[in-house]
Design an enzyme around this catalytic site. Structure first.
Site, PDB file in Angstrom:
ATOM      1  N   GLU A  38       0.870  -1.170   0.000  1.00 27.20           N
ATOM      2  CA  GLU A  38       0.000   0.000   0.000  1.00 27.20           C
ATOM      3  C   GLU A  38       0.910   1.223   0.000  1.00 27.20           C
ATOM      4  O   GLU A  38       1.806   1.315   0.852  1.00 27.20           O
ATOM      5  CB  GLU A  38      -0.863  -0.019   1.267  1.00 27.20           C
ATOM      6  CG  GLU A  38      -1.905   1.061   1.242  1.00 27.20           C
ATOM      7  CD  GLU A  38      -2.763   1.123   2.501  1.00 27.20           C
ATOM      8  OE1 GLU A  38      -2.731   0.171   3.305  1.00 27.20           O
ATOM      9  OE2 GLU A  38      -3.442   2.136   2.662  1.00 27.20           O
ATOM     10  N   ARG A 264       5.100 -13.168   9.549  1.00 24.30           N
ATOM     11  CA  ARG A 264       5.810 -11.938   9.194  1.00 24.30           C
ATOM     12  C   ARG A 264       7.157 -11.888   9.896  1.00 24.30           C
ATOM     13  O   ARG A 264       7.395 -12.572  10.884  1.00 24.30           O
ATOM     14  CB  ARG A 264       4.971 -10.707   9.458  1.00 24.30           C
ATOM     15  CG  ARG A 264       4.509 -10.500  10.872  1.00 24.30           C
ATOM     16  CD  ARG A 264       3.356  -9.497  10.953  1.00 24.30           C
ATOM     17  NE  ARG A 264       3.773  -8.148  10.619  1.00 24.30           N
ATOM     18  CZ  ARG A 264       3.173  -7.398   9.694  1.00 24.30           C
ATOM     19  NH1 ARG A 264       2.165  -7.850   9.006  1.00 24.30           N
ATOM     20  NH2 ARG A 264       3.582  -6.169   9.457  1.00 24.30           N
ATOM     21  N   LYS A 274       4.361   0.666   9.963  1.00 25.93           N
ATOM     22  CA  LYS A 274       4.515   1.911   9.219  1.00 25.93           C
ATOM     23  C   LYS A 274       4.013   3.108  10.015  1.00 25.93           C
ATOM     24  O   LYS A 274       4.555   4.205   9.901  1.00 25.93           O
ATOM     25  CB  LYS A 274       3.767   1.818   7.883  1.00 25.93           C
ATOM     26  CG  LYS A 274       4.622   1.192   6.788  1.00 25.93           C
ATOM     27  CD  LYS A 274       3.928   1.240   5.447  1.00 25.93           C
ATOM     28  CE  LYS A 274       2.959   0.104   5.326  1.00 25.93           C
ATOM     29  NZ  LYS A 274       2.420  -0.063   3.974  1.00 25.93           N
TER      30      LYS A 274
HETATM   31  P1  ATP Z   1       2.902  -2.413   8.139  1.00 20.56           P
HETATM   32  O1  ATP Z   1       2.358  -3.311   9.209  1.00 20.56           O
HETATM   33  O2  ATP Z   1       4.346  -2.135   8.260  1.00 20.56           O
HETATM   34  O3  ATP Z   1       2.113  -1.158   8.004  1.00 20.56           O
HETATM   35  P2  ATP Z   1       1.488  -3.530   5.928  1.00 20.56           P
HETATM   36  O4  ATP Z   1       1.183  -4.973   5.935  1.00 20.56           O
HETATM   37  O5  ATP Z   1       0.366  -2.652   6.239  1.00 20.56           O
HETATM   38  O6  ATP Z   1       2.766  -3.253   6.824  1.00 20.56           O
HETATM   39  P3  ATP Z   1       1.620  -3.350   3.095  1.00 20.56           P
HETATM   40  O7  ATP Z   1       2.117  -2.248   2.253  1.00 20.56           O
HETATM   41  O8  ATP Z   1       0.175  -3.654   3.067  1.00 20.56           O
HETATM   42  O9  ATP Z   1       2.100  -3.053   4.568  1.00 20.56           O
HETATM   43  O10 ATP Z   1       2.443  -4.672   2.837  1.00 20.56           O
HETATM   44  C1  ATP Z   1       2.756  -5.171   1.571  1.00 20.56           C
HETATM   45  C2  ATP Z   1       3.076  -6.626   1.688  1.00 20.56           C
HETATM   46  O11 ATP Z   1       4.187  -6.814   2.538  1.00 20.56           O
HETATM   47  C3  ATP Z   1       1.924  -7.421   2.281  1.00 20.56           C
HETATM   48  O12 ATP Z   1       1.747  -8.587   1.493  1.00 20.56           O
HETATM   49  C4  ATP Z   1       2.395  -7.740   3.663  1.00 20.56           C
HETATM   50  O13 ATP Z   1       1.871  -8.973   4.081  1.00 20.56           O
HETATM   51  C5  ATP Z   1       3.903  -7.781   3.508  1.00 20.56           C
HETATM   52  N1  ATP Z   1       4.548  -7.449   4.773  1.00 20.56           N
HETATM   53  C6  ATP Z   1       4.367  -6.341   5.514  1.00 20.56           C
HETATM   54  N2  ATP Z   1       5.088  -6.395   6.652  1.00 20.56           N
HETATM   55  C7  ATP Z   1       5.745  -7.586   6.631  1.00 20.56           C
HETATM   56  C8  ATP Z   1       6.633  -8.260   7.529  1.00 20.56           C
HETATM   57  N3  ATP Z   1       7.012  -7.689   8.677  1.00 20.56           N
HETATM   58  N4  ATP Z   1       7.096  -9.475   7.176  1.00 20.56           N
HETATM   59  C9  ATP Z   1       6.740 -10.036   6.013  1.00 20.56           C
HETATM   60  N5  ATP Z   1       5.905  -9.477   5.128  1.00 20.56           N
HETATM   61  C10 ATP Z   1       5.393  -8.265   5.427  1.00 20.56           C
HETATM   62 MG    MG Z   2      -1.384  -3.776   4.705  1.00 16.49          MG
END
Ligand code: ATP
Ligand code: MG
Length: 561
Positions: A38, A264, A274
């Site tokens: 995102e 994760r 984030k």
């Molecule tokens: P955050 O929790 O940091 O805000 P998010 O999941 O909201 O992360 P996205 O931009 O939606 O951020 O993530 C893009 C992809 O990266 C998704 O498929 C998510 O599952 C993966 N992802 C995010 N954080 C991790 C992590 N710590 N380990 C592995 N994959 C991750």
């Molecule tokens: Mg997300």
């Protein structure tokens, strides 16, 4: 905590096993994966795990991996983030080729699918507000209660949804919901919201829309439209999978992707959400998203971590369904392993103290030879000027040294790396008693640092820089941003656990003259001190270095104590 070393022929992880089966059974002819960020922040090391998995599978299986921006939330998203994400994925060594997509490209199709559900009696417009909807959802013990608007006619729903789209209602006045089951054991299936009203400017579609699909109503359909075979996401989406499948089952989608969840990446001594990273930036606890102490890809790149080390680290951590936290020391070790092979060696003095070689001719300068990289003999030799005026590291001298101090002290001899053996004869101090200069003599028979013919021995070797030839520099010595292993644990804010010594600024470092030619982004070893990368703040007349990582893990020692 898992800190086993990477094993070359490691067993395939469970996701690759599933893919092998799907290819063997003929379910799929090839793999199509996607990385779906995102664009509401910069990528961090956790995202790298997902990037390495999705793009790695594409490489190994000769498939393709799409970069798809999940841009369904206009108020938090920005093209600045889109650009940084692209740069970071490329820097990590991956290529999406022509496969760059945006969920917003599918807004029209997703809207039509919402209309399809309404026509099938499987979606309705609800006038309840967010609070009322939340209250009526029930909880794990109790079923929810049906909305009073749940039984609106198809015609009324079609009309209201059209008017939502036309902008007749304000934010939050109405939503479109799936009509599934308010008593479902999985809360995600209790009539989830599909569309919400948001009169907000979108970074790509501008003001074309004032209704936006929810993540759950966009993600699986985007996967299906792109013919994704395996949709890999983190464990928190496990309970969304039945909903993911419900949409695929109830819509005329062109393909049938399968969602698979993995755990994760979590690291100690850091935060990864984030929202918290944004807070660190907005409240100026760090200099920006690319502050070298941040766990963002742009931060660790600036700090000097090589992309190869991040890929190695992700491989070591592996893909499982177990929740856990990895030791950041594992990442730092991966960085050391790569830099040990690739980084050129130089000498630099961060806390200089002057040395005068009293028996060395005033006007003489010798070019000493030193290996550029002992791990890479092809790198060849470099020349290091030696003269009467030198600098050494303040901590490499001790006036009243204990027996085990193998560096320089009064009446003791030590090897100056690749130069000579020097003996300290006299210490000069200022009024406050601080040592300002050491008067030494050298032994001409030890040129190149060789042993003298008389069989004398020294135990220590120290680094030095010629004072006449030194290049001045600023060095930013970074340490971990948080001093607590679990900054988010315990009472209070994670900000209370910030390490007050995470940045030690050295304004007056003295560098070997060869270092004048090292370009921005390049990472070198300062002998005996660690790895250091040239920072983009470098100007024509001032070099700035970031400490990437020290040579050894000093935290491991601290923790033992
Ligand atoms: P955050 O929790 O940091 O805000 P998010 O999941 O909201 O992360 P996205 O931009 O939606 O951020 O993530 C893009 C992809 O990266 C998704 O498929 C998510 O599952 C993966 N992802 C995010 N954080 C991790 C992590 N710590 N380990 C592995 N994959 C991750
Ligand atoms: Mg997300």
């Amino acid at each position: 905590m898992s800190d086993e070393p990477a094993v070359e022929n490691a067993r395939k992880d469970f996701i690759r096993e599933i893919i092998d089966e799907d290819l063997a059974s003929g379910k799929h002819e090839g793999t199509v994966t996607r990385f779906p960020p995102e664009p509401n922040g910069y990528l961090h090391i956790g995202h790298a795990k997902s990037i390495c998995l999705n793009f790695g599978i594409a490489q190994e299986y000769g498939g393709r991996c799409h970069l798809r921006f999940d841009d369904t939330n206009p108020t938090k998203e920005d093209t600045e983030y889109v650009d940084s994400i692209k740069e970071d994925v490329r820097w990590l060594g991956f290529d999406w080729g022509d496969n760059l997509y945006f969920a917003s490209d599918y807004f029209e199709q997703i809207y039509e699918w919402a209309v399809h559900l309404i026509k099938e009696g499987k979606a309705y417009v609800d006038d309840q507000n967010a609070e009322q909807i939340r209250e009526a959802r029930g909880n794990l013990q109790e079923p929810g209660t049906d909305s009073p608007f749940r039984d609106r006619s198809v015609e009324e729903n079609l009309d209201l949804f059209q008017r939502m789209k036309d902008g007749e209602f304000g934010d939050g006045e109405k939503v479109l919901r799936a009509r599934i089951d308010m008593a479902h054991a999985n809360m995600n299936l209790r009539d989830p919201v599909l569309y919400r009203i948001a009169h907000a400017h979108h970074h790509r579609t501008g003001d074309a829309w004032c209704i936006y699909p929810m993540y759950d109503f966009a993600h699986g359909q985007s996967d299906a439209l792109e013919h994704i075979t395996h949709s890999l996401c983190t464990l928190e989406f496990e309970h969304h999978r039945p909903l993911y499948d419900w949409f695929l089952d109830n819509l005329p989608v062109p393909s049938r992707p399968r969602q698979i969840e993995f755990s994760r990446l979590n690291l100690n001594y850091t935060v990864m959400s984030k929202r918290k990273l944004l807070q660190l930036v907005q409240e100026n606890h760090v200099s920006g998203w690319d502050d070298p102490r941040m766990p963002t890809i742009s931060g660790i790149r600036r700090r000097g971590y090589p992309a190869e080390a991040i890929r190695d680290f992700c491989k070591t951590v592996g893909i499982t369904k177990f929740k856990g936290t990895n030791d950041i020391g594992l990442l730092e070790n991966a960085v050391r392993q790569v830099l040990n092979k690739t980084a050129n060696r130089y000498m630099a003095v961060l806390d200089p103290i002057k040395v005068t070689v009293t028996n060395y001719p005033e006007d003489q300068v010798e070019e000493m030879e030193a290996m550029i990289n002992p791990e890479d003999p092809d790198a060849g030799m470099r020349k290091v000027p030696f003269c009467r005026d030198l600098y050494i590291e303040r901590e490499d001298f001790m006036e009243d040294a204990p027996k085990k101090f193998f560096r320089l002290s009064v009446d003791k001899e030590v090897r100056f790396r690749c130069a000579y053996w020097l003996k300290c004869n006299e210490v000069i101090k200022d009024e406050s008693g601080e040592v300002v200069e050491l008067l030494c003599t050298y032994d001409p028979e030890t040129r190149g640092g060789e042993n003298p013919p008389d069989g004398r021995k020294v135990k220590g070797t120290i680094h030095w820089v010629s004072a006449r030839h030194a290049v001045d520099a600023e060095v930013r010595v970074y340490d971990r941003l948080f001093s607590d292993e679990d900054p988010e644990g315990g009472e209070g804010s994670f900000l209370d656990n910030m390490n007050p010594d995470s940045l030690h600024l050295v304004e007056n470092a003295k560098l070997e003259p060869c270092l004048a030619d090292v370009g921005v982004g390049e990472c070198v070893q300062f002998e005996r001190l660690g790895y250091f990368a040239v920072d983009p703040d470098t100007t024509a007349d001032r070099k700035v270095f970031n400490r990437t990582v020290p040579l050894r893990d000093s935290w491991a020692k601290k923790q033992k104590k």
